[in-house]
Scaffold this motif. Structure first.
Motif, short mmCIF file in Angstrom:
data_model
loop_
_atom_site.label_atom_id
_atom_site.label_comp_id
_atom_site.label_asym_id
_atom_site.label_seq_id
_atom_site.Cartn_x
_atom_site.Cartn_y
_atom_site.Cartn_z
N ASN A 11 0.87 -1.17 0.00
CA ASN A 11 0.00 0.00 0.00
C ASN A 11 0.90 1.22 0.00
O ASN A 11 1.70 1.40 0.91
CB ASN A 11 -0.90 -0.02 1.24
CG ASN A 11 -1.85 1.17 1.27
OD1 ASN A 11 -1.60 2.20 0.65
ND2 ASN A 11 -2.94 1.01 2.00
N ALA A 12 0.80 2.05 -1.04
CA ALA A 12 1.75 3.15 -1.21
C ALA A 12 1.69 4.14 -0.04
O ALA A 12 2.72 4.55 0.49
CB ALA A 12 1.46 3.88 -2.51
N VAL A 13 0.47 4.49 0.39
CA VAL A 13 0.33 5.49 1.46
C VAL A 13 0.87 4.93 2.78
O VAL A 13 1.64 5.58 3.48
CB VAL A 13 -1.14 5.92 1.61
CG1 VAL A 13 -1.28 6.93 2.72
CG2 VAL A 13 -1.66 6.48 0.30
N ALA A 14 0.46 3.71 3.09
CA ALA A 14 0.91 3.10 4.34
C ALA A 14 2.42 2.96 4.35
O ALA A 14 3.08 3.19 5.38
CB ALA A 14 0.25 1.74 4.53
N THR A 15 3.00 2.60 3.20
CA THR A 15 4.45 2.47 3.12
C THR A 15 5.13 3.77 3.46
O THR A 15 6.09 3.83 4.23
CB THR A 15 4.86 2.05 1.70
OG1 THR A 15 4.07 0.96 1.31
CG2 THR A 15 6.32 1.71 1.65
N ARG A 16 4.59 4.84 2.88
CA ARG A 16 5.19 6.16 3.13
C ARG A 16 5.10 6.52 4.62
O ARG A 16 6.05 7.02 5.20
CB ARG A 16 4.44 7.20 2.28
CG ARG A 16 5.07 8.55 2.36
CD ARG A 16 5.35 9.09 0.98
NE ARG A 16 6.54 8.50 0.37
CZ ARG A 16 7.30 9.16 -0.49
NH1 ARG A 16 7.02 10.38 -0.82
NH2 ARG A 16 8.36 8.58 -1.03
N VAL A 17 3.94 6.23 5.23
CA VAL A 17 3.77 6.56 6.65
C VAL A 17 4.78 5.77 7.49
O VAL A 17 5.45 6.32 8.38
CB VAL A 17 2.32 6.24 7.11
CG1 VAL A 17 2.22 6.32 8.62
CG2 VAL A 17 1.35 7.21 6.47
N VAL A 18 4.94 4.47 7.15
CA VAL A 18 5.88 3.64 7.91
C VAL A 18 7.30 4.17 7.74
O VAL A 18 8.07 4.29 8.71
CB VAL A 18 5.78 2.18 7.44
CG1 VAL A 18 6.95 1.36 7.99
CG2 VAL A 18 4.48 1.58 7.88
N GLU A 19 7.62 4.55 6.51
CA GLU A 19 8.97 5.08 6.25
C GLU A 19 9.22 6.35 7.05
O GLU A 19 10.27 6.52 7.67
CB GLU A 19 9.13 5.38 4.76
CG GLU A 19 9.51 4.16 3.96
CD GLU A 19 9.54 4.47 2.49
OE1 GLU A 19 10.12 3.67 1.76
OE2 GLU A 19 8.98 5.51 2.08
N LEU A 20 8.22 7.23 7.05
CA LEU A 20 8.39 8.49 7.78
C LEU A 20 8.57 8.22 9.26
O LEU A 20 9.40 8.88 9.92
CB LEU A 20 7.18 9.40 7.55
CG LEU A 20 7.08 10.00 6.16
CD1 LEU A 20 5.84 10.85 6.02
CD2 LEU A 20 8.30 10.83 5.84
N THR A 21 7.82 7.25 9.78
CA THR A 21 7.97 6.91 11.20
C THR A 21 9.37 6.40 11.49
O THR A 21 10.00 6.79 12.49
CB THR A 21 6.93 5.84 11.58
OG1 THR A 21 5.69 6.19 11.01
CG2 THR A 21 6.80 5.74 13.09
N ILE A 22 9.86 5.54 10.59
CA ILE A 22 11.21 4.98 10.81
C ILE A 22 12.23 6.11 10.81
O ILE A 22 13.11 6.19 11.68
CB ILE A 22 11.53 3.94 9.71
CG1 ILE A 22 10.68 2.70 9.91
CG2 ILE A 22 13.01 3.57 9.75
CD1 ILE A 22 10.80 1.72 8.77
N ILE A 23 12.09 7.03 9.85
CA ILE A 23 13.05 8.13 9.76
C ILE A 23 12.97 8.99 11.00
O ILE A 23 13.99 9.38 11.59
CB ILE A 23 12.78 8.97 8.50
CG1 ILE A 23 13.07 8.15 7.26
CG2 ILE A 23 13.61 10.23 8.50
CD1 ILE A 23 12.54 8.76 6.01
N ALA A 24 11.73 9.27 11.45
CA ALA A 24 11.56 10.12 12.63
C ALA A 24 12.22 9.48 13.83
O ALA A 24 12.95 10.14 14.59
CB ALA A 24 10.08 10.35 12.90
N LEU A 25 12.01 8.17 14.00
CA LEU A 25 12.61 7.48 15.15
C LEU A 25 14.13 7.49 15.05
O LEU A 25 14.83 7.73 16.04
CB LEU A 25 12.09 6.05 15.23
CG LEU A 25 10.63 5.92 15.69
CD1 LEU A 25 10.18 4.47 15.67
CD2 LEU A 25 10.47 6.50 17.09
#
Lengths: 161, 352
Positions: B20-34
């Motif tokens: 899922n493109a949107v969910a992937t982006r959200v997960v990526e952003l979370t990883i980067i933020a952490l």
């Protein structure tokens, strides 16, 4: 143009200061040569306090268990806290038969001592001096009362007040 | 989001996993933020430790060396202590602003960190107005310090906050003008491009005279902007207790403390990007090896931070009028002349 000379003078003096501190930093960073910190509990075996350090008052004895205290009680009188008590005894000189006074016990209350050094200054024969030991903690206050002359010790013959 | 395209393998892997493109982006952003939060905390803790050990060597001491090898875990222990402490406050404090102030300071530091190009691969937010974004966001931090000083309802805090206002507003001007000078040379505001333009020669050599003057001004202005000694009269211990964070305890205090060191790191990063070629290796010696940029960047930043610390343990604190004299009568005129000089150099093609 004092404005420009202000700037160059300022930069020069700032760099001069940085040179001094930087020198110390690099010496300490690479060699620890100038570091004056003592890592106390680790270096207990090699730790040597300075001669001027005032740890406690001790009485000097030579190898024959003799000291220089004549019992004049100058130290007792000089002490502002009453930390020193001298107990006397009469000692009969076997050659002349004369009785002479001498110390029985030189009692030193470390708990009352403020390390002011007046007793050491007052001593006419330099019998007492500064000791460098500073491990004075005890679980009982009575252990802070010390007898400075060793048991059975005598005054060095010929010591004059 | 440059980082995502450069880590396309990870992106593809996550996309395959989540479908899922949107969910992937959200997960990526979370990883980067952490990851950035972790890096933030790690850099802060290491800097505090470095400061204490370096200060010790300057002062002929050893510094903290008991917790862990070379005292490495000293600041971790300190942070744990601060986390476990109670958050106290004054009764008459403005509760809302009092609670808000530390987050202002720490969030501005975090947001500024997002544009720093740690290496070719590691940069979260590469916008075309990068350096301008940095200046504008980092100047928000002064609001947090101001709020802290005012809302504490304490004279020391208030004076500390007021001094911050005077000092940071003054010296941001110098930082801004130095940035303008260097932007004249580079012709772009985008940080990745500024670094790329220094591929052959660092800007400090490209702009020679003018760049060296700009670098010296930047060092002074950055020290003042991050409230470090000799410009630390914001929290002058002998005069103001602890200045604006006198009334803060526990983690709220730690936020101020950490952000102070992070601001120093960020200023050093900007200096490295503007003058010393960012993550580029000298003479391109490790150009082919991936992630070596990170190493060079950290090395250069460490050197600049060391110079900041060198300043701190050498110079005595300035008085408030001396600080303003230095800024308005010396740095600002020098800067203005320097901008003209740099423009002339670029115009006449005298840069390397």
């Amino acid at each position: 143009m004092s404005y420009l000379s202000d700037i160059t003078g300022g930069i020069k003096s700032l760099l001069g200061g940085m040179t001094v501190t930087g020198k110390y930093f690099f010496i300490n960073f690479f060699t620890r040569k100038e570091v004056i910190t003592e890592e106390y509990p680790d270096n207990m075996d090699t730790l040597k306090m300075y001669d001027r350090f005032r740890g406690e008052v001790v009485m000097w004895h030579n190898e024959n268990n003799e000291h220089k205290c004549t019992g004049c009680s100058s130290c007792e009188r000089a002490c502002p806290n009453g930390a020193i008590e001298i107990i006397w005894k009469k000692e009969v000189n076997p050659e002349t038969g004369k009785a002479k006074r001498a110390i029985d016990k030189h009692i030193y209350h470390l708990g009352m001592c403020t390390m002011c050094g007046l007793c050491i200054e007052a001593c006419p024969t330099d019998a007492i001096e500064w000791g460098q030991d500073f491990h004075h903690t005890t679980y009982d206050r009575t252990q802070l009362t010390k007898v400075l002359n060793k048991p059975g010790s005598k005054v060095i013959s010929g010591t004059k007040e | 989001m440059i980082i995502l395209s450069n880590f396309s393998n990870i992106h593809q892997w996550l996309l395959g996993l989540i479908q899922n493109a949107v969910a992937t982006r959200v997960v990526e952003l979370t990883i980067i933020a952490l990851a950035y939060l972790a890096a933030f905390a790690l850099i802060g803790l290491l800097l505090v430790l470095a400061e204490r050990r370096i200060a010790a060597f300057f002062q002929l001491r050893l510094g903290p060396n008991r917790v862990g090898p070379w005292g490495l875990f000293q600041t971790v222990a300190d942070a744990l202590k601060l986390v476990s402490k109670e958050l106290t406050g004054t009764v008459k404090a403005d509760k809302f602003l009092y609670g808000l102030a530390p987050y202002f300071v720490i969030i501005t530091a975090l947001v500024s960190m997002s544009i720093i190009p740690f290496s070719k691969e590691v940069q979260v937010f590469d916008i075309n107005i990068g350096i301008f974004f940095f200046i504008s966001v980092s100047s928000l931090g002064v609001i947090g310090i101001f709020l802290a000083g005012w809302s504490s309802n304490n004279k020391y805090s208030l004076i500390g906050g007021m001094r911050t206002g005077i000092q940071m507003v003054s010296y941001e001007l110098s930082v801004g003008m130095v940035v303008v000078t260097m932007v004249i040379l580079s012709g772009t505001l985008q940080l990745s491009q500024i670094v790329a333009l220094q591929q052959h020669t660092w800007f400090i050599f490209q702009g020679h005279v003018s760049a060296i003057i700009a670098f010296m001004v930047m060092m002074i202005a950055s020290t003042a902007e991050t409230n470090r000694t000799p410009f630390d009269l914001v929290e002058a211990e002998s005069e103001l207790g602890a200045g604006f964070h006198t009334e803060y305890s526990g983690m709220n205090f730690a936020y101020f403390f950490l952000s102070e060191f992070m601001n120093m790191f960020l200023s050093a990063s900007i200096i490295v990007v503007l003058f010393f070629g960012g993550w580029l290796s000298p003479f391109g010696i490790t150009a082919g090896i991936p992630f070596m940029g990170l190493f060079w960047f950290i090395l250069k930043v460490s050197v600049v931070i060391f110079i900041f610390m060198w300043f701190r343990w050498t110079f005595p604190r300035l008085r408030i009028d001396q600080i303003l004299t230095l800024e308005w009568k010396y740095l600002l005129p020098i800067n203005m002349v320097n901008i003209v000089l740099m423009a002339a150099l670029v115009w006449l093609g005298l840069t390397f």
